[in-house]
Structure formats: structure tokens, C-alpha cells
Design a protein around this motif. Structure first.
Motif, PDB file in Angstrom:
ATOM      1  N   ARG A 227       0.819  -1.215   0.000  1.00 24.40           N
ATOM      2  CA  ARG A 227       0.000   0.000   0.000  1.00 24.40           C
ATOM      3  C   ARG A 227       0.853   1.266   0.000  1.00 24.40           C
ATOM      4  O   ARG A 227       0.393   2.312  -0.459  1.00 24.40           O
ATOM      5  CB  ARG A 227      -0.940  -0.017   1.202  1.00 24.40           C
ATOM      6  CG  ARG A 227      -1.811  -1.260   1.221  1.00 24.40           C
ATOM      7  CD  ARG A 227      -2.957  -1.163   2.174  1.00 24.40           C
ATOM      8  NE  ARG A 227      -3.757  -2.394   2.144  1.00 24.40           N
ATOM      9  CZ  ARG A 227      -4.955  -2.521   2.697  1.00 24.40           C
ATOM     10  NH1 ARG A 227      -5.487  -1.492   3.349  1.00 24.40           N
ATOM     11  NH2 ARG A 227      -5.617  -3.662   2.610  1.00 24.40           N
ATOM     12  N   GLU A 260      -6.511  -1.329   7.329  1.00 22.62           N
ATOM     13  CA  GLU A 260      -7.607  -0.923   6.447  1.00 22.62           C
ATOM     14  C   GLU A 260      -8.120   0.467   6.819  1.00 22.62           C
ATOM     15  O   GLU A 260      -8.377   1.307   5.956  1.00 22.62           O
ATOM     16  CB  GLU A 260      -8.745  -1.946   6.515  1.00 22.62           C
ATOM     17  CG  GLU A 260      -8.433  -3.298   5.906  1.00 22.62           C
ATOM     18  CD  GLU A 260      -8.369  -3.251   4.397  1.00 22.62           C
ATOM     19  OE1 GLU A 260      -8.842  -2.242   3.815  1.00 22.62           O
ATOM     20  OE2 GLU A 260      -7.834  -4.197   3.786  1.00 22.62           O
ATOM     21  N   ASP A 261      -8.274   0.713   8.126  1.00 25.57           N
ATOM     22  CA  ASP A 261      -8.764   2.016   8.576  1.00 25.57           C
ATOM     23  C   ASP A 261      -7.789   3.135   8.221  1.00 25.57           C
ATOM     24  O   ASP A 261      -8.187   4.215   7.752  1.00 25.57           O
ATOM     25  CB  ASP A 261      -9.014   1.991  10.082  1.00 25.57           C
ATOM     26  CG  ASP A 261     -10.104   0.997  10.467  1.00 25.57           C
ATOM     27  OD1 ASP A 261     -10.898   0.623   9.571  1.00 25.57           O
ATOM     28  OD2 ASP A 261     -10.140   0.573  11.644  1.00 25.57           O
ATOM     29  N   SER A 263      -5.546   3.111   5.822  1.00 26.04           N
ATOM     30  CA  SER A 263      -5.509   3.288   4.368  1.00 26.04           C
ATOM     31  C   SER A 263      -6.680   4.115   3.881  1.00 26.04           C
ATOM     32  O   SER A 263      -6.539   4.956   2.976  1.00 26.04           O
ATOM     33  CB  SER A 263      -5.506   1.923   3.684  1.00 26.04           C
ATOM     34  OG  SER A 263      -4.392   1.146   4.085  1.00 26.04           O
ATOM     35  N   GLU A 264      -7.842   3.905   4.495  1.00 26.29           N
ATOM     36  CA  GLU A 264      -9.012   4.684   4.099  1.00 26.29           C
ATOM     37  C   GLU A 264      -8.881   6.135   4.530  1.00 26.29           C
ATOM     38  O   GLU A 264      -9.256   7.055   3.785  1.00 26.29           O
ATOM     39  CB  GLU A 264     -10.267   4.051   4.696  1.00 26.29           C
ATOM     40  CG  GLU A 264     -11.555   4.729   4.251  1.00 26.29           C
ATOM     41  CD  GLU A 264     -12.786   4.037   4.816  1.00 26.29           C
ATOM     42  OE1 GLU A 264     -13.896   4.551   4.587  1.00 26.29           O
ATOM     43  OE2 GLU A 264     -12.619   2.987   5.479  1.00 26.29           O
ATOM     44  N   GLU A 265      -8.354   6.369   5.743  1.00 25.88           N
ATOM     45  CA  GLU A 265      -8.188   7.746   6.206  1.00 25.88           C
ATOM     46  C   GLU A 265      -7.140   8.505   5.385  1.00 25.88           C
ATOM     47  O   GLU A 265      -7.310   9.691   5.096  1.00 25.88           O
ATOM     48  CB  GLU A 265      -7.785   7.747   7.680  1.00 25.88           C
ATOM     49  CG  GLU A 265      -8.873   7.283   8.623  1.00 25.88           C
ATOM     50  CD  GLU A 265      -8.388   7.221  10.060  1.00 25.88           C
ATOM     51  OE1 GLU A 265      -7.191   7.545  10.296  1.00 25.88           O
ATOM     52  OE2 GLU A 265      -9.192   6.863  10.943  1.00 25.88           O
ATOM     53  N   ARG A 267      -6.377   7.813   2.315  1.00 28.80           N
ATOM     54  CA  ARG A 267      -6.776   7.765   0.911  1.00 28.80           C
ATOM     55  C   ARG A 267      -5.636   7.241   0.051  1.00 28.80           C
ATOM     56  O   ARG A 267      -5.260   7.831  -0.969  1.00 28.80           O
ATOM     57  CB  ARG A 267      -7.225   9.150   0.446  1.00 28.80           C
ATOM     58  CG  ARG A 267      -8.380   9.735   1.241  1.00 28.80           C
ATOM     59  CD  ARG A 267      -8.673  11.146   0.831  1.00 28.80           C
ATOM     60  NE  ARG A 267      -9.082  11.213  -0.575  1.00 28.80           N
ATOM     61  CZ  ARG A 267      -9.320  12.366  -1.221  1.00 28.80           C
ATOM     62  NH1 ARG A 267      -9.166  13.511  -0.578  1.00 28.80           N
ATOM     63  NH2 ARG A 267      -9.683  12.343  -2.480  1.00 28.80           N
ATOM     64  N   GLU A 269      -3.599   4.941  -2.526  1.00 26.21           N
ATOM     65  CA  GLU A 269      -3.852   4.290  -3.809  1.00 26.21           C
ATOM     66  C   GLU A 269      -2.688   3.347  -4.093  1.00 26.21           C
ATOM     67  O   GLU A 269      -1.524   3.721  -3.950  1.00 26.21           O
ATOM     68  CB  GLU A 269      -3.970   5.323  -4.939  1.00 26.21           C
ATOM     69  CG  GLU A 269      -5.121   6.302  -4.777  1.00 26.21           C
ATOM     70  CD  GLU A 269      -6.468   5.663  -5.005  1.00 26.21           C
ATOM     71  OE1 GLU A 269      -6.483   4.582  -5.652  1.00 26.21           O
ATOM     72  OE2 GLU A 269      -7.489   6.216  -4.558  1.00 26.21           O
ATOM     73  N   LYS A 273      -5.837  -2.324  -5.863  1.00 25.56           N
ATOM     74  CA  LYS A 273      -6.753  -1.906  -4.796  1.00 25.56           C
ATOM     75  C   LYS A 273      -8.171  -2.335  -5.130  1.00 25.56           C
ATOM     76  O   LYS A 273      -8.663  -2.157  -6.241  1.00 25.56           O
ATOM     77  CB  LYS A 273      -6.695  -0.389  -4.648  1.00 25.56           C
ATOM     78  CG  LYS A 273      -7.625   0.152  -3.576  1.00 25.56           C
ATOM     79  CD  LYS A 273      -7.547   1.665  -3.488  1.00 25.56           C
ATOM     80  CE  LYS A 273      -8.521   2.194  -2.430  1.00 25.56           C
ATOM     81  NZ  LYS A 273      -8.469   3.658  -2.341  1.00 25.56           N
ATOM     82  N   SER A 276     -14.036  -0.212  -1.977  1.00 26.50           N
ATOM     83  CA  SER A 276     -14.299  -0.194  -0.531  1.00 26.50           C
ATOM     84  C   SER A 276     -15.551  -0.987  -0.169  1.00 26.50           C
ATOM     85  O   SER A 276     -15.631  -1.585   0.899  1.00 26.50           O
ATOM     86  CB  SER A 276     -14.444   1.259  -0.060  1.00 26.50           C
ATOM     87  OG  SER A 276     -15.481   1.900  -0.789  1.00 26.50           O
TER      88      SER A 276
END
Length: 555
Positions: A227, A260-261, A263-265, A267, A269, A273, A276
Motif C-alpha cells: 500500500r 484498512e482504517d 488506508s481509508e483515512e 486515501r 492508492e 486496490k 471499498s
């Protein structure tokens, strides 16, 4: 904040460029060795390139520590978005040259004396520039000229240019080919592979006080590599956020859900990927398709067409816009008629009309020969009159100086020749347009040059005359425009066309954009236009303000 939970002495994933946390991978060791060798060996120019966050600034910090230990004088420039005068002022302050830095000449002489003194003492001097890809064209040219300072033992000033891969593209420009040839050593930093990423995380934790790290399981560390794409800066940011979340949750181990949290916060790429939302979407209803009828002899007979023995060629229907149909075809009865059979006569008639229309469109009205002769006669008369006025002034000066002076004889002969030429000869040329028709007299009018007022000898000042000739502005120097970081990220490519107002001195007075530009590129164009230079437009023998279109590429 979270150090007490795992017994760490300090933050292991801080973004500060601390050489104590240097991960000595093979490529980092090689890059640092080239930098030190280039400065000690007095090579001149050394280039360090790498993607964003790969550790270029860390390499420069390690080089600075080495130069301090060796008592080598150096200057570090971390904000290259400066102009030429600001660049020399920065040199004067960084090297403590003892001048105010407002004069480029004073700074150059003072810097040369410092470099020679350092060379006599057996030491060298270095100039380290970070973010060199943002340097302006003028500053890069001044840096190249500073590289000319040398003695018999080598270059007096060692220049280290560190920047992103855009620096390579800038050095490939034709106007920087001299600087590109002078770069002796080049080193490039690449992102980590998976093994280097795991070792990098363990090394940072060991330096912070955890010899055997148990926080990041191997599968989580491998996913961090995927990631972060192996970029050290992203690895630090992700790991720091993971430690913060684990500290808040009182968890001694990082889990995949925490990653995961984060990576989402952030953002993030990365390649491969997944979306979501894991719930598969219902397929959209397909549009109803018309019923296909098999093309057989029976169906052809039902449609009222004669079945032929030859195979049938099916051509897909392509609707044509009415705006694309020429007027001569739309008005023609042949074009509106829809023949039941391919009539060769109908096709030949349409082709003849299309050829005739194309010939009418491509034919351009030619300038009559009579008009060309009239323009030539007018110019000859104006030039002859101006020469006569000049010689008349010379004759008057000669008569005042003395009648026997040789200039008097030259002036009298010159005035006589001009008088003979400017009146009957030009009058004859002016009469030519009315007499010559060249077989097309019905639409050609006699064009005669406007009468030029006769020069009156009222004094020593020549009579002013109007000259109808004028010339547009011509570009002398047009530097390319640099892309903004947003445009580079979006992989924007293209050229810009602007309407430039050129003042009487050949500078840019104003810029207008026929179409709006995205990614803040208009600001870059205005910055680059300050260095554009033109040959101003001429009208009546004087420079005037004018406007012209300029097409400039981006780099």
C-alpha cells in the motif's frame, strides 16, 4: 504519545530527516558514497534524483554532517523558487562573503576570492541544492556559469543538484545541454522492495529501543509495503498512524483491520486496490435489442428486393449531420432523389458537382499585377523623396561652409539625379497600373500612389513624410513553461496559446488566454512570460505597442 506502551525511547517513524535513523540499504550507501566522492574529488556537478519521499533529503543531511566534520565550507539551498538576484543574495549570506548581495558582480568576485582561498588551504567548497527541479531557467544558467570557476587542481565549487525525476526532463532541454554535459556523477534512489521494507521497519524500531520488534506481523508488514509502494515517507506515515491507533486501542500488535482504517483515512492508492464496498452491485438491465431477422433469400423476397446470385454486402448505417452536407448537394434535385437502382449517370452528376464546388472553394483571388506595380511605384517615390531631402540638407550645409567645398559639388549632382528620378520616372511608374490590364480590364481599377508633398526649403530641418510600411512583433526569446505539480500528477500534456501585448521595448505588457487553463497553469505562464523578449513592431519607422499570438510548450 505511544512510546511508553512498547518502551520506546523516541518516535521511530518521525518524518524528521535525522541521519541517526538512516537505513543503509545498498542504493543509499552507493548514493552517499558518490556524493562524498564527488565533493572530495572536486568533480564539479553531482546529480541526485528520486521519486517523492525516497530519501533524497536524508542523503543530503548525511552529506552535510560529513562536510561539517571535514571542515568543508558549503551552502545549502532548500527553497529554489527564487529569482537570479535572490540567488546571489542567498550565496552572499550563506558563504558570509561580506557584501550586501545586491550586486551580482560583487558577489561573484567575493565568491571567487573565497574559493581560491579555500583551494590554497587544500579544501574545497560545496553548494547543495534541494528540490533542484523547481529551479528557474535563469538560475540554472547562473549555476552553470559558477561551474566555470576552477584552477589547475579541479573545480573550485562543487554543486550537488537533488530533485525529482522532473529534473532529468529539464536538463534534457536544448538550452541546458551544456549543464547536462558537465554532470559527472549521477545517482538515483528507487522505492524499496518487500524485503527492504520489512528490514526498514525493523531498523527504525531498533534505533528507537526495540531490538526485536513484535508490533508488526509479517503479513501486515508485507501489506504495508504494497500500500505504500515501497516509498519510505509513506511507510513512516502509515506505521506512525498504526502505532497511534494501536495505542488508543491498548493493542500490542497491529492488525489488518487497523491497516484498512488507516488506508481509508489516508486515501492511499496502490496497484490491485479493491473497491471499498464488498457488496456486489446488481447488474443494470440491458437495453432492449431489436429482433434480428436472418438474412435469407425468403426474407429478401418479403422485403421486395430481387435476390441475386452474388453475395450481399451489408454496410452499417452511419447518420450524416445536415451541417456537413454541402449546399450545392442539398439544393440539387439529384441529391434529394433516391434512386431505386444504382444509376451511373446520377453518380457521375453528383461527382461533377462536388468537383466544381471544391474548385470554387480552393480558388483564391490573386492580386492584380497592376496593384503590385502601383505599390512598387509608391515605395520608390517615397524612398527617392527621402534621399532628396537628405542630400538637400547636405548641400545647404556645404554652401554655408564654402561654395568651393567638394560636398557642394556632390550635393548638387545628387539633388539633380533625385529630381530627375523622382518626378518623371516615378510618374511613369504611377501611370503603368492604368495602362496595363493583362486581359482583365473589367474589374481592375487604375490604382495610383498617393501624391507625396514636395519638399520646401524653409530651413535646415528635413520635411517629415509618412511611410506606410509596418512590421509585426517577432519573438526573440520564448522560454518553455513548467508544469505545476497538479498537472504532472494528472499527466497533463500539451501546449498553450496566449495573446501577448508587446510594449515598445519588446517586453510583455499583458497576457490574455483565449481559453481557460486548468491546474493553475496560467500562473506558470505569467511567471515565464516575464522573461520573454520580442522585437517590437514597427510603424512609420517607430516602435509601437502591438499584440501577437504565442504558442509555447510545457515541460
Amino acid at each position: 504519545m505511544y512510546s511508553h506502551l512498547w518502551g520506546l525511547r523516541e518516535n521511530p517513524f518521525s518524518l524528521a530527516t535525522d541521519p541517526a535513523f538512516l537505513y543503509r540499504s545498498t542504493q543509499h550507501e552507493e548514493a552517499l558514497a558518490k556524493l562524498i566522492y564527488g565533493v572530495q574529488n572536486r568533480s564539479g556537478f553531482i546529480q541526485l534524483t528520486g521519486e517523492v519521499g525516497t530519501g533524497k533529503t536524508m542523503m543530503l543531511e548525511c552529506l552535510r554532517d560529513f562536510l561539517k566534520k571535514q571542515f568543508i565550507e558549503f551552502a545549502f539551498l532548500s527553497n529554489p523558487r527564487i529569482k537570479v538576484d535572490q540567488f546571489f543574495a542567498t550565496l552572499a549570506r550563506s558563504f558570509d562573503l561580506g557584501c550586501d548581495g545586491t550586486s551580482k558582480t560583487d558577489v561573484t568576485f567575493a565568491l571567487n576570492e573565497l574559493l581560491l582561498q579555500q583551494s590554497r588551504d587544500g579544501r574545497t567548497t560545496a553548494l547543495i541544492i534541494d528540490e533542484a527541479h523547481s529551479l528557474g531557467w535563469g538560475v540554472l544558467e547562473e549555476i552553470r556559469l559558477l561551474g566555470n570557476l576552477e584552477d589547475r587542481r579541479g573545480k573550485l565549487l562543487q554543486v550537488v543538484l537533488a530533485g525529482q525525476p522532473e529534473l532529468n526532463r529539464k536538463l534534457d532541454a536544448p538550452n541546458l545541454r551544456q549543464l547536462k554535459q558537465r554532470i559527472v556523477l549521477r545517482c538515483t534512489l528507487q522505492p524499496f522492495n518487500e524485503a527492504q521494507t520489512l528490514e526498514y521497519i525493523s531498523t527504525r524500531l531498533e534505533r528507537a529501543g526495540m531490538p526485536n520488534q513484535t508490533i508488526f506481523p509479517r503479513d501486515v508488514a508485507a501489506e504495508i509495503h504494497v500500500r505504500s509502494q515501497g516509498i519510505p515517507r509513506l511507510i513512516n506515515t502509515v506505521c506512525d498512524n498504526l502505532l497511534l491507533i494501536a495505542s488508543a486501542a491498548k493493542s500490542p500488535v497491529i492488525t489488518m483491520q487497523m491497516l484498512e482504517d488507516v488506508s481509508e483515512e489516508m486515501r492511499l492508492e496502490w496497484d490491485g486496490k479493491r473497491p471499498s464496498d464488498s457488496v456486489p452491485k446488481a447488474p443494470e438491465p440491458a437495453e432492449p435489442q431489436p429482433e434480428r431477422v436472418p438474412l435469407t433469400r425468403d426474407t429478401i423476397a418479403e422485403l421486395g428486393c430481387a435476390a441475386e446470385s452474388e453475395p450481399i454486402k451489408i454496410i452499417p448505417y452511419q447518420p450524416v449531420s445536415p451541417a456537413l452536407v454541402p449546399s450545392f448537394v442539398a439544393d440539387s434535385a439529384l441529391a434529394t432523389r433516391e434512386p431505386t437502382s444504382p444509376d451511373p449517370r446520377w453518380q457521375a452528376a453528383v461527382l461533377d458537382q462536388m468537383r466544381a464546388a471544391a474548385a470554387r472553394v480552393t480558388r483564391r483571388p490573386s492580386v492584380p499585377v497592376s496593384e503590385t506595380i502601383a505599390r512598387t511605384a509608391s515605395r520608390c517615390r517615397v524612398i527617392a523623396g527621402r534621399i532628396g531631402v537628405k542630400l538637400a540638407g547636405v548641400a545647404q550645409t556645404a554652401i554655408k561652409a564654402g561654395g568651393s567645398h567638394p560636398r557642394w559639388v556632390i550635393a548638387v549632382v545628387g539633388v539633380s539625379l533625385i529630381a530627375l528620378f523622382s518626378r518623371p520616372m516615378v510618374g511613369w511608374l504611377g501611370s503603368l497600373p492604368g495602362a496595363v490590364s493583362f486581359g482583365n480590364t473589367q474589374n481592375v481599377a487604375a490604382v495610383r500612389p498617393e501624391a507625396v508633398p514636395q519638399a520646401q526649403n524653409t530651413g535646415s530641418e528635413p520635411v517629415s513624410r509618412k511611410v506606410g510600411e509596418e512590421s509585426p512583433p517577432r519573438p526573440v526569446r520564448i522560454d518553455p513553461v513548467e508544469y505545476t505539480p497538479e498537472a504532472r500528477y494528472a499527466r497533463f500534456r500539451g501546449k498553450v496559446v496566449v495573446l501577448v501585448t508587446v510594449d515598445r521595448q519588446g517586453g510583455v505588457a499583458n497576457i490574455e488566454f483565449p481559453t481557460p487553463l486548468a491546474f493553475d497553469l496560467d500562473t506558470r505562464v505569467r511567471d515565464a512570460a516575464r522573461n520573454w523578449r520580442f522585437k517590437p513592431a514597427m510603424r512609420g519607422g517607430k516602435t509601437v505597442e502591438s499584440r501577437t499570438l504565442v504558442q509555447d510548450p510545457f515541460i
